[in-house]
Design a protein around this motif. Structure first.
Motif, PDB file in Angstrom:
ATOM      1  N   PHE A 105    -114.747 -43.777  47.831  1.00 47.03           N
ATOM      2  CA  PHE A 105    -115.881 -44.410  48.158  1.00 47.03           C
ATOM      3  C   PHE A 105    -116.985 -44.722  47.005  1.00 47.03           C
ATOM      4  O   PHE A 105    -117.251 -45.593  46.588  1.00 47.03           O
ATOM      5  CB  PHE A 105    -116.761 -43.948  49.144  1.00 47.03           C
ATOM      6  N   CYS A 106    -117.171 -43.555  46.260  1.00 44.60           N
ATOM      7  CA  CYS A 106    -118.008 -43.528  45.228  1.00 44.60           C
ATOM      8  C   CYS A 106    -117.484 -44.117  43.925  1.00 44.60           C
ATOM      9  O   CYS A 106    -118.285 -45.149  43.566  1.00 44.60           O
ATOM     10  CB  CYS A 106    -118.465 -42.086  44.957  1.00 44.60           C
ATOM     11  N   ILE A 107    -116.409 -43.956  43.631  1.00 48.68           N
ATOM     12  CA  ILE A 107    -115.784 -44.293  42.333  1.00 48.68           C
ATOM     13  C   ILE A 107    -115.382 -45.828  42.431  1.00 48.68           C
ATOM     14  O   ILE A 107    -115.619 -46.764  41.456  1.00 48.68           O
ATOM     15  CB  ILE A 107    -114.550 -43.572  41.854  1.00 48.68           C
ATOM     16  N   VAL A 108    -114.837 -46.481  43.402  1.00 47.23           N
ATOM     17  CA  VAL A 108    -114.432 -47.629  43.744  1.00 47.23           C
ATOM     18  C   VAL A 108    -115.778 -48.558  43.514  1.00 47.23           C
ATOM     19  O   VAL A 108    -115.942 -49.428  42.971  1.00 47.23           O
ATOM     20  CB  VAL A 108    -113.814 -47.917  44.987  1.00 47.23           C
ATOM     21  N   GLY A 109    -116.732 -48.078  44.748  1.00 43.29           N
ATOM     22  CA  GLY A 109    -118.014 -48.599  44.327  1.00 43.29           C
ATOM     23  C   GLY A 109    -118.584 -48.730  43.066  1.00 43.29           C
ATOM     24  O   GLY A 109    -119.311 -49.839  42.561  1.00 43.29           O
ATOM     25  N   LEU A 110    -118.575 -47.599  42.319  1.00 38.34           N
ATOM     26  CA  LEU A 110    -119.244 -47.649  41.110  1.00 38.34           C
ATOM     27  C   LEU A 110    -118.853 -48.361  39.930  1.00 38.34           C
ATOM     28  O   LEU A 110    -119.221 -48.885  39.115  1.00 38.34           O
ATOM     29  CB  LEU A 110    -119.277 -45.857  40.611  1.00 38.34           C
ATOM     30  N   LEU A 111    -117.416 -48.403  40.061  1.00 39.50           N
ATOM     31  CA  LEU A 111    -116.467 -49.040  38.885  1.00 39.50           C
ATOM     32  C   LEU A 111    -116.640 -50.651  39.188  1.00 39.50           C
ATOM     33  O   LEU A 111    -117.033 -51.313  38.220  1.00 39.50           O
ATOM     34  CB  LEU A 111    -115.093 -48.735  39.169  1.00 39.50           C
ATOM     35  N   GLU A 112    -116.784 -50.992  40.356  1.00 39.09           N
ATOM     36  CA  GLU A 112    -117.064 -52.566  40.600  1.00 39.09           C
ATOM     37  C   GLU A 112    -118.444 -52.932  40.256  1.00 39.09           C
ATOM     38  O   GLU A 112    -118.823 -54.006  39.722  1.00 39.09           O
ATOM     39  CB  GLU A 112    -116.666 -52.863  41.987  1.00 39.09           C
ATOM     40  N   PHE A 113    -119.501 -52.008  40.577  1.00 37.78           N
ATOM     41  CA  PHE A 113    -120.948 -52.283  40.285  1.00 37.78           C
ATOM     42  C   PHE A 113    -121.115 -52.139  38.828  1.00 37.78           C
ATOM     43  O   PHE A 113    -121.822 -53.207  38.484  1.00 37.78           O
ATOM     44  CB  PHE A 113    -121.701 -51.211  41.132  1.00 37.78           C
ATOM     45  N   LEU A 114    -120.490 -51.510  38.102  1.00 38.25           N
ATOM     46  CA  LEU A 114    -120.641 -51.461  36.645  1.00 38.25           C
ATOM     47  C   LEU A 114    -120.071 -52.526  35.853  1.00 38.25           C
ATOM     48  O   LEU A 114    -120.590 -53.305  35.073  1.00 38.25           O
ATOM     49  CB  LEU A 114    -120.085 -49.942  35.979  1.00 38.25           C
ATOM     50  N   TYR A 115    -118.878 -53.115  36.581  1.00 35.41           N
ATOM     51  CA  TYR A 115    -118.153 -54.026  35.839  1.00 35.41           C
ATOM     52  C   TYR A 115    -119.083 -55.282  36.174  1.00 35.41           C
ATOM     53  O   TYR A 115    -119.044 -56.133  35.404  1.00 35.41           O
ATOM     54  CB  TYR A 115    -116.783 -54.212  36.444  1.00 35.41           C
TER      55      TYR A 115
END
Length: 605
Positions: free
Chosen positions: A489-499
């Protein structure tokens, strides 16, 4: 209506009733509507985010490149990298303990430092990709380095010359620490190839997700849907790599030895490299935008030089941007102006002296200033994931000691469970992940307390290397399951958020924020462990510290409860940061609204 620029006080006739909020609106209008501005200090501009081929030339037919077919080749590279990462992070602790005869504590700290440096140095990989090499060539170079490091580790585990003698080294000798220690040059070789591997990962990790996302056309009406699915499938490939590392690689190690296990990782990386290069004709590329660190430094220095300049100065010509719709930064579109961090706006103040003696260290474009603002805005969100990475690091290293006191022979496999989230916003996913990580560490504390009491009551207090046959290690899967769900949950959301939120020419550096948070989490875990060892326990009274090598006399449960408290505090900090954060799309819509409002305000009645 003509150009809308901020004028100097002589030409700008405003009524006293004009509010400061209206002045701020006119500041935004200037950047959006004014196209009658000269070129940026002799620099040209490009077509923004237009994709090119591997040679840097425009792609004639986009339908023959990119898309899901190109993304599949990239998934393979990430799967192999994650397989190697998790394979090393778990197996290297036991390899150092059983083969190189290092203590569990020293082995855990060594692996934590390796993981931390590997992830934190991802900023370097992101910088090289955004500034000079581009994402494709950065991956191509560093994945080759990664393969060289894995090959060196395989040799270390295969050739006896790189290992200390294993003669007369049974479990009792390991318990007493009387096995022949590794020679200094043997440990130097192991650390060298280990850090070569980490250096290779540092170039791959910040680029793979961004390069995969580059394969989709942002002008397509389905772009957001494709991007959401891409990041979900991207982390599914990470999960598959982790499952293979925890199951197949562990099985190979148990059945065929360390050399075969590490060799399997090297072979997998070699195959993924080959597939990655085969997909070269299909990839879409983004041109590197020049050194982002130089642009950041120029903004800071220019703002400092003009710190005393006022927005109402008689020397003010306007706020500086190149003409037209395109940015002066290669590979980047223009970024609309925002009102926060107004001290940085002074870097874009165009004074009369700038016309006479222009310098990029005294005058920057609006887009350049907004890049720096965006980088600053992004910091709190990935910073709040450091705590999750602390928990994950502790699980990857300390759980090894727990597992060796329990029955691990149910099919000889360790099966982590993960999930595949969809349907929440980016920051909501990150928040869900952080919340689940709290549950994981609470369960870890509860179970460790039960495991320790069970060991003491059944006579295993001083036999921590002897497995308790009636207590299954599969109870540990609950905490692994929860932290796996949390990480997805955290890394998928974070990577998409940062991109999506990072500036166009800084996508790789934006993705490196996630890896940097992971690296800081590893370092924080090492520091926390060192502090706990120094302040807990009393050797004079024979009282061991919380992280004693004999896990049955230590208090790992206290560590987990401490992590739970810190995680709750961190979660509250995340909620505050997420509440205050505004997505770039919201800022853009807000600026568009201000433009329309100012048009109505300035229209003759």
């Amino acid at each position: 209506m003509g150009s809308r620029e901020i004028k100097s006080p002589e030409s700008l006739q405003e009524t006293p009733a004009t509010s400061s909020s209206h002045q701020r609106k006119k500041l935004s209008v200037y950047f959006i509507e004014s196209d009658n501005r000269r070129m940026a200090l002799g620099r040209g501009y490009t077509g923004g985010t237009t994709p090119v081929n591997v040679h840097g030339k425009p792609i004639a037919d986009l339908s023959k490149t990119g898309g899901w077919i190109a993304a599949l080749f990239i998934f393979g590279n990430e799967m192999a990298e994650r397989m190697a990462y998790f394979g090393l992070s778990v197996n290297m602790v036991t390899f150092m303990f059983y083969v190189m005869h290092k203590s569990f504590a020293d082995s855990s700290n060594a692996v934590n430092n390796f993981l931390g440096i590997s992830q934190a140095s991802s900023v370097l990989g992101g910088f090289l990709a955004d500034a000079y090499l581009g994402r494709y060539w950065t991956i191509a170079i560093f994945t080759t380095i990664y393969l060289a490091g894995l090959t060196g580790i395989t040799l270390c585990a295969t050739m006896k010359v790189f290992m200390p003698s294993q003669d007369n080294c049974d479990r009792i000798s390991q318990l007493l620490g009387s096995c022949e220690p590794a020679k200094s040059w043997q440990m130097l070789y192991l650390y060298t190839v280990l850090y070569i591997t980490g250096f290779g990962a540092a170039g791959i990790r910040p680029c793979v997700s961004s390069f995969g996302a580059d394969q989709f056309d942002e002008r397509s009406k389905d772009y957001k849907t494709h991007l959401d699915r891409f990041f979900n499938f991207f982390y599914l490939s990470v999960t598959v790599g982790a499952i293979v590392a925890f199951t197949l690689v562990v099985y190979i190690q148990m059945e065929h030895g360390w050399g075969s296990a590490f060799g399997a990782l090297a072979i997998a990386m070699g195959i993924s490299n080959m597939l990655f290069f085969i997909g070269t004709p299909l990839y879409r590329h983004r041109l590197p935008g020049g050194s982002p660190l130089t642009r950041v430094a120029q903004v800071i220095i220019a703002a400092f030089r003009k710190r005393h300049a006022a927005f109402s100065s008689s020397e003010l010509i306007g706020l500086y941007e190149v003409p037209g719709k395109h940015s002066a930064i290669k590979g980047s579109g223009k970024i609309a102006h925002t009102d926060d961090f107004r001290c940085l706006d002074k870097a874009a103040l165009e004074l009369k002296e700038d016309v006479i003696n222009p310098s990029p260290w005294k005058l920057c474009t609006v887009t350049q200033v907004e890049e720096v603002k965006t980088l600053v805005r992004l910091v709190p969100i990935p910073a709040c994931t450091i705590m999750l990475n602390v928990i994950l690091t502790e699980f990857l290293t300390l759980s090894v000691q727990q597992a060796y006191t329990m029955n691990t022979h149910m099919g000889k496999l360790k099966l982590p469970v993960t999930c595949h989230p969809r349907g929440a916003s980016q920051l909501q996913r990150v928040g869900i992940g952080l919340a689940v990580s709290i549950l994981s560490v609470i369960w870890a504390g509860i179970f460790e307390r039960y495991r320790r009491n069970y060991a003491i009551s059944h006579g295993y207090e001083f036999s921590f290397l002897t497995a308790m046959p009636d207590l299954s290690a599969y109870w540990l899967l609950i905490q692994y399951c929860l932290i796996g769900i949390a990480e997805v949950f955290c890394i998928v959301g974070l990577l998409e958020f940062l991109y999506e939120e990072a500036p166009d020419a800084m996508k790789s550096i934006g993705s490196a924020y996630a890896a940097l948070a992971g690296g800081l989490g590893c370092f924080a875990a090492s520091i926390l462990n060192s502090i706990i060892k120094s302040v807990t326990g009393n050797p004079k009274k024979g009282q061991p510290n919380w992280l004693a090598q004999n896990i049955n006399t230590g208090r790992f449960d206290y560590l987990y409860w401490l992590l739970a408290v810190l995680s709750v505090i961190n979660f509250c900090a995340f909620l505050y940061s997420a509440y205050r954060y505004k997505y770039r799309s919201e800022q853009k819509h807000g600026n568009d609204y201000e433009v329309m409002e100012n048009k109505l305000y300035d229209s003759p009645i």
